[in-house]
Design a protein around this motif. Structure first.
Motif, PDB file in Angstrom:
ATOM      1  N   ALA A  13       0.833  -1.206   0.000  1.00 11.09           N
ATOM      2  CA  ALA A  13       0.000   0.000   0.000  1.00 11.09           C
ATOM      3  C   ALA A  13       0.865   1.252   0.000  1.00 11.09           C
ATOM      4  N   LEU A  47      -8.562  -6.504  -0.866  1.00  6.64           N
ATOM      5  CA  LEU A  47      -7.883  -5.325  -0.328  1.00  6.64           C
ATOM      6  C   LEU A  47      -7.292  -4.430  -1.411  1.00  6.64           C
ATOM      7  N   PHE A  48      -6.988  -5.020  -2.570  1.00  6.08           N
ATOM      8  CA  PHE A  48      -6.422  -4.242  -3.673  1.00  6.08           C
ATOM      9  C   PHE A  48      -7.195  -4.503  -4.962  1.00  6.08           C
ATOM     10  N   ARG A  56      -4.415  -0.613  -6.405  1.00 12.13           N
ATOM     11  CA  ARG A  56      -5.127   0.443  -5.674  1.00 12.13           C
ATOM     12  C   ARG A  56      -5.907  -0.180  -4.525  1.00 12.13           C
ATOM     13  N   LEU A  57      -5.917   0.512  -3.391  1.00 14.93           N
ATOM     14  CA  LEU A  57      -6.666   0.031  -2.246  1.00 14.93           C
ATOM     15  C   LEU A  57      -8.169   0.080  -2.514  1.00 14.93           C
ATOM     16  N   GLY A  61      -9.678  -2.197   1.851  1.00 19.12           N
ATOM     17  CA  GLY A  61      -8.234  -2.075   1.998  1.00 19.12           C
ATOM     18  C   GLY A  61      -7.833  -0.845   2.782  1.00 19.12           C
ATOM     19  N   SER A  62      -8.536   0.257   2.562  1.00 15.17           N
ATOM     20  CA  SER A  62      -8.228   1.492   3.296  1.00 15.17           C
ATOM     21  C   SER A  62      -8.486   1.319   4.787  1.00 15.17           C
ATOM     22  N   LEU A  65      -5.813  -1.004   6.186  1.00 14.43           N
ATOM     23  CA  LEU A  65      -4.490  -0.377   6.283  1.00 14.43           C
ATOM     24  C   LEU A  65      -4.355   0.420   7.577  1.00 14.43           C
TER      25      LEU A  65
END
Length: 293
Positions: A13, A47-48, A56-57, A61-62, A65
């Motif tokens: 990330a 997640l990506f 990209r997240l 994923g965000s 993270l």
């Protein structure tokens, strides 16, 4: 949920690349992909988005993270506190060393190892932006940042003060000009640094103040490669004067700039975070070596 999978996920990330994450973690790219996939399977979420050149997240994923960074920081804090209990006979110290300005750390590293040979130094070499991200994530205890450091979360100690100078091919029009105005370089192709370097913004801002946007012809995070590219006539570059070693000036013209573009490296650490005995010992050596900073 293993720290290893969280670290791989956070590194992808942060760097926007499975390959770059693998290089930083000293594993293969398929290993990183497997670890991230393992975390996705465990969480039951993608997640990506793996489309195009950069992952990209996703929304999940965000969220993941933010939690991963906190968990990694907590784990790092735990290690630091436990190492501190054993004094300085063993343990480790994680320091961010900027690619530009790394030489100022060499004397400190040498002195530290003479005093504390049992402490392993783990050096994170990158630009100031990447070092700051690692400091915030708790992955480093100390790191070299480009001043000004306005974030109140840090305490700092200035290690070096300098200013930028122009390097150009020895046979260029600038070879016999000891001092030039930045605006005179408006038509020159520039070699800048890779995105992890905060100095890029400093250079672009100074050029804007001089009335132009630099024409970027190449980028590198390696000082030697930048100098070689300049020698080869690919473009000009702005480097700290102290980083332009006399032994490396063959084939280069070095000119002072009328515009004062400062370059100062500060050692930074968390104002409220725990510092291991090793980190405190490093700071004591640094403060003794740079008492006027």
């Amino acid at each position: 949920m293993e720290l290893r999978t969280l670290r791989a996920f956070a590194e992808v990330a942060r760097r926007g690349s499975f390959t770059l994450a693998a290089e930083h973690l000293f594993v293969t790219q398929p290993t990183v992909s497997k670890l991230v996939r393992q975390l996705e399977d465990e969480l039951g979420q993608q997640l990506f988005v793996r489309e195009g050149k950069r992952p990209r997240l996703t929304d999940a994923g965000s969220v993941a993270l933010a939690h991963a960074e906190r968990m990694l920081a907590d784990a790092s804090q735990l290690r630091a506190e436990l190492d501190g209990l054993s004094g300085l006979a063993r343990g480790e110290l994680r320091i961010g060393v900027p690619s530009l300005g790394g030489r100022v750390f060499v004397a400190l590293i040498s002195e530290f190892k003479r005093h504390y040979p049992g402490v392993e130094l783990k050096l994170f070499e990158d630009g100031a932006i990447a070092i700051e991200a690692a400091l915030l994530a708790g992955e480093l205890e100390l790191g070299g940042l480009l001043r000004p450091v306005d974030d109140p979360r840090y305490q700092t100690l200035t290690l070096v003060r300098d200013r930028l100078a122009l390097i150009a091919p020895a046979r260029s029009a600038w070879a016999h000009r000891p001092r030039i105005a930045l605006a005179e370089l408006a038509d020159e192709p520039f070699i800048l640094f890779t995105p992890g370097f905060a100095l890029n913004d400093r250079i672009v801002s100074a050029c804007a103040d001089a009335g132009f946007a630099p024409q970027v012809t190449g980028r590198s995070g390696q000082l030697g490669l930048i100098q070689a590219m300049v020698r080869g006539g690919i473009g000009v570059a702005l480097l700290p004067t102290s980083e332009i070693a006399a032994s490396a000036r063959d084939g280069l013209a070095v000119c002072e700039l009328e515009a004062d573009i400062p370059w100062e490296i500060a050692l930074a650490w968390s104002r409220d975070g725990y510092l291991s005995h090793a980190a405190r010992a490093w700071l004591a050596l640094a403060q003794a070596r740079y008492p006027d900073a």
